[in-house]
Design a protein around this motif. Structure first.
Motif, PDB file in Angstrom:
ATOM      1  N   UNK A  43       8.260 -25.098   5.408  1.00  0.00           N
ATOM      2  CA  UNK A  43       6.947 -25.473   5.936  1.00  0.00           C
ATOM      3  C   UNK A  43       5.964 -25.757   4.799  1.00  0.00           C
ATOM      4  N   UNK A  44       5.949 -24.903   3.786  1.00  0.00           N
ATOM      5  CA  UNK A  44       5.049 -25.107   2.651  1.00  0.00           C
ATOM      6  C   UNK A  44       5.353 -26.427   1.943  1.00  0.00           C
ATOM      7  N   UNK A  45       6.594 -26.739   1.791  1.00  0.00           N
ATOM      8  CA  UNK A  45       6.987 -27.999   1.146  1.00  0.00           C
ATOM      9  C   UNK A  45       6.548 -29.196   1.979  1.00  0.00           C
ATOM     10  N   UNK A  85      16.436 -32.448   4.386  1.00  0.00           N
ATOM     11  CA  UNK A  85      15.053 -32.034   4.168  1.00  0.00           C
ATOM     12  C   UNK A  85      14.712 -32.052   2.684  1.00  0.00           C
ATOM     13  N   UNK A  86      15.628 -31.623   1.850  1.00  0.00           N
ATOM     14  CA  UNK A  86      15.414 -31.618   0.402  1.00  0.00           C
ATOM     15  C   UNK A  86      15.180 -33.036  -0.112  1.00  0.00           C
ATOM     16  N   UNK A  87      15.974 -33.958   0.417  1.00  0.00           N
ATOM     17  CA  UNK A  87      15.859 -35.360   0.007  1.00  0.00           C
ATOM     18  C   UNK A  87      14.526 -35.953   0.454  1.00  0.00           C
ATOM     19  N   UNK A  88      14.157 -35.716   1.717  1.00  0.00           N
ATOM     20  CA  UNK A  88      12.934 -36.285   2.279  1.00  0.00           C
ATOM     21  C   UNK A  88      11.696 -35.725   1.586  1.00  0.00           C
ATOM     22  N   UNK A  89      11.703 -34.429   1.298  1.00  0.00           N
ATOM     23  CA  UNK A  89      10.541 -33.772   0.700  1.00  0.00           C
ATOM     24  C   UNK A  89      10.572 -33.780  -0.833  1.00  0.00           C
ATOM     25  N   UNK A  90      11.619 -34.420  -1.374  1.00  0.00           N
ATOM     26  CA  UNK A  90      11.755 -34.528  -2.831  1.00  0.00           C
ATOM     27  C   UNK A  90      11.591 -33.158  -3.495  1.00  0.00           C
ATOM     28  N   UNK A  91      12.377 -32.206  -2.997  1.00  0.00           N
ATOM     29  CA  UNK A  91      12.271 -30.822  -3.457  1.00  0.00           C
ATOM     30  C   UNK A  91      13.119 -30.523  -4.689  1.00  0.00           C
ATOM     31  N   UNK A  92      13.815 -31.514  -5.185  1.00  0.00           N
ATOM     32  CA  UNK A  92      14.584 -31.319  -6.410  1.00  0.00           C
ATOM     33  C   UNK A  92      15.716 -30.312  -6.282  1.00  0.00           C
ATOM     34  N   UNK A  93      16.240 -30.171  -5.089  1.00  0.00           N
ATOM     35  CA  UNK A  93      17.378 -29.280  -4.882  1.00  0.00           C
ATOM     36  C   UNK A  93      17.011 -27.877  -4.447  1.00  0.00           C
ATOM     37  N   UNK A  94      15.714 -27.544  -4.426  1.00  0.00           N
ATOM     38  CA  UNK A  94      15.299 -26.188  -4.092  1.00  0.00           C
ATOM     39  C   UNK A  94      15.555 -25.847  -2.617  1.00  0.00           C
ATOM     40  N   UNK A  95      15.294 -26.804  -1.722  1.00  0.00           N
ATOM     41  CA  UNK A  95      15.555 -26.546  -0.302  1.00  0.00           C
ATOM     42  C   UNK A  95      17.055 -26.532  -0.040  1.00  0.00           C
ATOM     43  N   UNK A  96      17.768 -27.459  -0.629  1.00  0.00           N
ATOM     44  CA  UNK A  96      19.220 -27.508  -0.446  1.00  0.00           C
ATOM     45  C   UNK A  96      19.867 -26.226  -0.957  1.00  0.00           C
TER      46      UNK A  96
END
Length: 294
Positions: A43-45, A85-96
């Motif tokens: 959610x924060x991301x 979700x990691x890809x869409x939010x560009x989380x750099x692998x943190x969500x994955x």
């Protein structure tokens, strides 16, 4: 029910089966904590990316309500969802990467506890009177058995339980391999659960497992008038440190026990059952004969 209603119900069930996760068991404290943390991070991301839940859901391919359930720790996400979700939010692998924590709690608490015991055991012995033990089941057989329960499970719950059951089969891949012993009732092997094709696949799986060097598979013939397992399941697990745990439907109220005197009773019962069953060679020949009859 009209044809339109049937079609709508079918669509609803398919939608439930395709949802990206499973309901969280409120009694599973560890599971709740892990999934709540993962949902909060997601959610924060999403909010940091300036994306509304509905928009995010459309992009990842899931409904807004499902996004809220996952973010609120009410739903266990699947790996594909976290990757997307990691890809869409560009989380750099943190969500994955959260999958490493999620996968430890994705199955029901009781199944995880059993899996941990089986993973530690150096010996596993099981007699089951009315079904094929879960360690021996094919995914299709497991799905047919679980799906036949009354009241019925939702399609999503069925898939979760099937996945949990099949995950336990890693016990066959361990090195060093544990000693595994199974006794199955002849009547169980003659019941074509799921239809002839699925039944044949299950029998083929039994033959495959029965030929493994660390597995002893035996069949209790129907012409055996009585034996000490007629009350139901008997399970014994022994560990490298010399400890053990066992349970039987007809003993000690069916509860697991590690008390030496009670374990000796279970060992005596299981040993007697094995002595009355067909030998491993005769058992494999019998199962192969059943295969030839299909």
């Amino acid at each position: 029910m009209t044809a339109v209603e049937v079609e709508a119900e079918t669509g609803r069930l398919k939608e439930e089966a395709d949802e990206p996760g499973w309901e969280v068991d409120p009694d599973d404290e560890w599971g709740v904590a892990v999934i709540t943390t993962v949902g909060r991070q997601l959610k924060l991301r999403r909010e940091a990316a300036g994306m509304r839940a509905a928009e995010f859901g459309r992009i990842v391919g899931y409904g807004e309500d499902m996004v809220y359930k996952i973010e609120g720790g009410k739903r266990i996400p699947r790996q594909e969802f976290l990757d997307k979700a990691d890809e869409v939010l560009e989380a750099g692998g943190l969500i994955a990467a959260a999958w490493e924590d999620v996968k430890k709690v994705r199955y029901p608490k009781k199944v995880r506890a059993l899996g941990k015991l089986e993973a530690r055991a150096v010996e596993i012995a099981v007699y089951q009177s009315n079904s094929i033990n879960g360690l021996l089941q094919t995914p299709e057989h497991a799905r047919a058995v679980i799906g036949a329960a009354q009241p019925p499970y939702s399609p999503d719950d069925v898939e979760r339980m099937v996945a949990a059951r099949i995950a336990r089969r890693t016990v066959f891949e361990r090195d060093p391999a544990p000693a595994l012993s199974f006794v199955l009732e002849e009547g169980v092997l003659r019941r074509p659960i799921g239809g002839t094709m699925l039944w044949r696949q299950q029998l083929e799986r039994l033959v495959e497992v029965g030929r493994l060097h660390n597995v002893v598979l035996q069949v209790m013939p129907m012409n055996c008038e009585t034996h000490s397992g007629t009350d139901g399941t008997i399970e014994l697990l022994k560990f490298a440190d010399g400890t053990a745990v066992g349970r039987a439907d007809g003993e000690f109220n069916g509860r697991p026990t590690s008390e030496p005197k009670q374990l000796r009773i279970l060992e005596l019962q299981y040993g007697t059952i094995r002595a009355q069953a067909l030998s491993p060679r005769e058992s494999l020949a019998f199962i192969e004969q059943l295969l030839g009859e299909t």
